[in-house]
Design a protein around this motif. Structure first.
Motif, PDB file in Angstrom:
ATOM      1  N   ALA A  22       9.009 -10.275   6.241  1.00 59.73           N
ATOM      2  CA  ALA A  22       8.698  -8.871   6.493  1.00 59.73           C
ATOM      3  C   ALA A  22       8.966  -8.080   5.216  1.00 59.73           C
ATOM      4  CB  ALA A  22       9.544  -8.343   7.640  1.00 59.73           C
ATOM      5  N   ALA A  23       7.917  -7.434   4.692  1.00 58.09           N
ATOM      6  CA  ALA A  23       8.065  -6.653   3.462  1.00 58.09           C
ATOM      7  C   ALA A  23       6.920  -5.660   3.350  1.00 58.09           C
ATOM      8  CB  ALA A  23       8.070  -7.569   2.243  1.00 58.09           C
ATOM      9  N   ALA A  24       7.219  -4.519   2.740  1.00 55.85           N
ATOM     10  CA  ALA A  24       6.202  -3.493   2.497  1.00 55.85           C
ATOM     11  C   ALA A  24       6.679  -2.589   1.378  1.00 55.85           C
ATOM     12  CB  ALA A  24       5.950  -2.673   3.759  1.00 55.85           C
ATOM     13  N   PHE A  25       5.731  -2.056   0.620  1.00 53.78           N
ATOM     14  CA  PHE A  25       6.054  -1.057  -0.400  1.00 53.78           C
ATOM     15  C   PHE A  25       5.775   0.309   0.197  1.00 53.78           C
ATOM     16  CE2 PHE A  25       4.946   1.660  -4.050  1.00 53.78           C
ATOM     17  CZ  PHE A  25       6.145   1.584  -4.738  1.00 53.78           C
ATOM     18  N   LEU A  26       6.784   1.178   0.142  1.00 55.62           N
ATOM     19  CA  LEU A  26       6.672   2.534   0.672  1.00 55.62           C
ATOM     20  C   LEU A  26       6.594   3.501  -0.503  1.00 55.62           C
ATOM     21  CD1 LEU A  26       9.530   2.146   3.305  1.00 55.62           C
ATOM     22  CD2 LEU A  26       7.081   1.754   3.648  1.00 55.62           C
ATOM     23  N   PRO A  27       5.377   3.956  -0.864  1.00 56.13           N
ATOM     24  CA  PRO A  27       5.247   4.834  -2.030  1.00 56.13           C
ATOM     25  C   PRO A  27       5.853   6.206  -1.774  1.00 56.13           C
ATOM     26  CG  PRO A  27       3.106   4.497  -0.982  1.00 56.13           C
ATOM     27  CD  PRO A  27       4.108   3.667  -0.233  1.00 56.13           C
ATOM     28  N   GLY A  28       6.387   6.790  -2.817  1.00 52.70           N
ATOM     29  CA  GLY A  28       6.950   8.136  -2.738  1.00 52.70           C
ATOM     30  C   GLY A  28       8.078   8.305  -3.726  1.00 52.70           C
ATOM     31  N   THR A  29       8.282   9.524  -4.136  1.00 50.52           N
ATOM     32  CA  THR A  29       9.365   9.827  -5.067  1.00 50.52           C
ATOM     33  C   THR A  29      10.696   9.585  -4.380  1.00 50.52           C
ATOM     34  OG1 THR A  29       7.963  11.480  -6.100  1.00 50.52           O
ATOM     35  CG2 THR A  29      10.326  11.604  -6.581  1.00 50.52           C
ATOM     36  N   ARG A 114      -7.500  -3.402   3.351  1.00 55.51           N
ATOM     37  CA  ARG A 114      -8.183  -2.209   3.845  1.00 55.51           C
ATOM     38  C   ARG A 114      -7.480  -0.918   3.449  1.00 55.51           C
ATOM     39  NH1 ARG A 114      -8.010  -3.985   9.839  1.00 55.51           N
ATOM     40  NH2 ARG A 114      -6.109  -4.825   8.970  1.00 55.51           N
ATOM     41  N   THR A 115      -6.224  -1.006   3.009  1.00 54.88           N
ATOM     42  CA  THR A 115      -5.497   0.196   2.643  1.00 54.88           C
ATOM     43  C   THR A 115      -5.887   0.628   1.226  1.00 54.88           C
ATOM     44  OG1 THR A 115      -3.621  -1.055   1.796  1.00 54.88           O
ATOM     45  CG2 THR A 115      -3.519  -0.366   4.102  1.00 54.88           C
ATOM     46  N   ALA A 116      -5.739   1.886   0.962  1.00 58.19           N
ATOM     47  CA  ALA A 116      -6.070   2.424  -0.356  1.00 58.19           C
ATOM     48  C   ALA A 116      -5.135   1.817  -1.398  1.00 58.19           C
ATOM     49  CB  ALA A 116      -5.928   3.933  -0.356  1.00 58.19           C
ATOM     50  N   PRO A 117      -5.656   1.481  -2.578  1.00 59.59           N
ATOM     51  CA  PRO A 117      -4.792   0.909  -3.613  1.00 59.59           C
ATOM     52  C   PRO A 117      -3.751   1.927  -4.080  1.00 59.59           C
ATOM     53  CG  PRO A 117      -7.042   1.233  -4.422  1.00 59.59           C
ATOM     54  CD  PRO A 117      -7.031   1.621  -2.987  1.00 59.59           C
ATOM     55  N   LEU A 152       0.097  -6.404  -4.719  1.00 60.25           N
ATOM     56  CA  LEU A 152       0.799  -5.336  -5.416  1.00 60.25           C
ATOM     57  C   LEU A 152       1.989  -5.923  -6.165  1.00 60.25           C
ATOM     58  CD1 LEU A 152       0.532  -2.222  -5.456  1.00 60.25           C
ATOM     59  CD2 LEU A 152       2.167  -2.160  -3.586  1.00 60.25           C
ATOM     60  N   TRP A 153       2.205  -5.508  -7.408  1.00 62.23           N
ATOM     61  CA  TRP A 153       3.350  -5.931  -8.215  1.00 62.23           C
ATOM     62  C   TRP A 153       4.267  -4.730  -8.374  1.00 62.23           C
ATOM     63  CZ3 TRP A 153      -1.383  -8.012  -8.530  1.00 62.23           C
ATOM     64  CH2 TRP A 153      -1.500  -9.383  -8.700  1.00 62.23           C
ATOM     65  N   VAL A 154       5.544  -4.918  -8.030  1.00 60.14           N
ATOM     66  CA  VAL A 154       6.526  -3.832  -8.074  1.00 60.14           C
ATOM     67  C   VAL A 154       7.700  -4.264  -8.937  1.00 60.14           C
ATOM     68  CG1 VAL A 154       8.102  -2.400  -6.716  1.00 60.14           C
ATOM     69  CG2 VAL A 154       5.878  -3.069  -5.757  1.00 60.14           C
ATOM     70  N   ARG A 155       8.004  -3.458  -9.961  1.00 63.42           N
ATOM     71  CA  ARG A 155       9.195  -3.700 -10.793  1.00 63.42           C
ATOM     72  C   ARG A 155      10.329  -2.862 -10.226  1.00 63.42           C
ATOM     73  NH1 ARG A 155       9.925  -4.915 -16.389  1.00 63.42           N
ATOM     74  NH2 ARG A 155       7.719  -4.507 -16.721  1.00 63.42           N
ATOM     75  N   PHE A 156      11.470  -3.532  -9.991  1.00 64.64           N
ATOM     76  CA  PHE A 156      12.626  -2.800  -9.477  1.00 64.64           C
ATOM     77  C   PHE A 156      13.174  -1.879 -10.553  1.00 64.64           C
ATOM     78  CE2 PHE A 156      13.477  -6.834  -6.831  1.00 64.64           C
ATOM     79  CZ  PHE A 156      12.628  -6.401  -5.833  1.00 64.64           C
TER      80      PHE A 156
END
Length: 186
Positions: A22-29, A114-117, A152-156
């Motif tokens: 279970a994992a997801a990226f939650l965009p936002g400041t 299907r989600t926006a990049p 999606l690639w996410v740098r901590f």
């Protein structure tokens, strides 16, 4: 940044673990106070997880001395936590399982095509379930390095020393368990 360059930056010459969780990226400041609180909570959760799994591993290594009643209680607890995790996922508290490759530097995760990049440089939190049987997640602040449809690639962001150590130990245990499982199936 290209996906190849992001893979190199996140996973070259560092311990990497890949599985489905279970994992997801939650965009936002992310506010600094929120990031600090998330880091403290993640460190505590990973430390408790290490302690709990360490106790189980010690018991598993010496089954002759482990009482069968304790083993039954542990098995029932595992079942209850698993059921609770299913309920949490169904109610939207846990992200959907996805293919995840992660290290102490960051992660690559599969996303819904299907989600926006999400644009490169977008800040946010990577929310992930550190153990399949644990109905809780850790949140690691970071930013998008690269993206393509379905990935999606996410740098901590720089992690506090305690959290970085706890995450590295956790990844090592997952890697060691995966290697042992592969050997068993040969």
């Amino acid at each position: 940044m290209t996906p190849y360059a992001a893979d190199t930056a996140l996973f070259e010459q560092v311990l990497v673990h890949e599985d489905r969780r279970a994992a997801a990226f939650l965009p936002g400041t992310i506010d600094r106070a929120v990031a600090a609180a998330a880091a403290m909570q993640a460190e505590r959760l990973l430390a408790a997880l290490a302690h709990g799994e360490g106790v189980r591993n010690d018991d598993a290594d010496d089954l002759a001395e482990t009482a069968s009643a304790v083993q039954r209680v542990e098995a029932k607890l595992d079942l209850l936590l698993g059921l609770f995790g299913v309920l949490m996922r169904e109610r939207g508290h846990l992200p959907a399982p996805t293919r995840l490759r992660w290290s102490t530097r960051g992660a690559r995760l599969n996303t819904d095509e299907r989600t926006a990049p999400v644009a490169d440089g977008t800040p946010g939190l990577l929310r992930l379930q550190p153990a399949e049987w644990l109905p809780d997640c850790i949140e690691l602040p970071g930013q998008v390095m690269a993206g393509e449809p379905g990935r999606l690639w996410v740098r901590f962001d720089p992690l506090p020393a305690g959290l970085a150590d706890a995450l590295e130990r956790h990844l090592f245990r997952l890697h060691r368990r995966q290697v042992a499982e592969t050997r068993r199936h040969r």
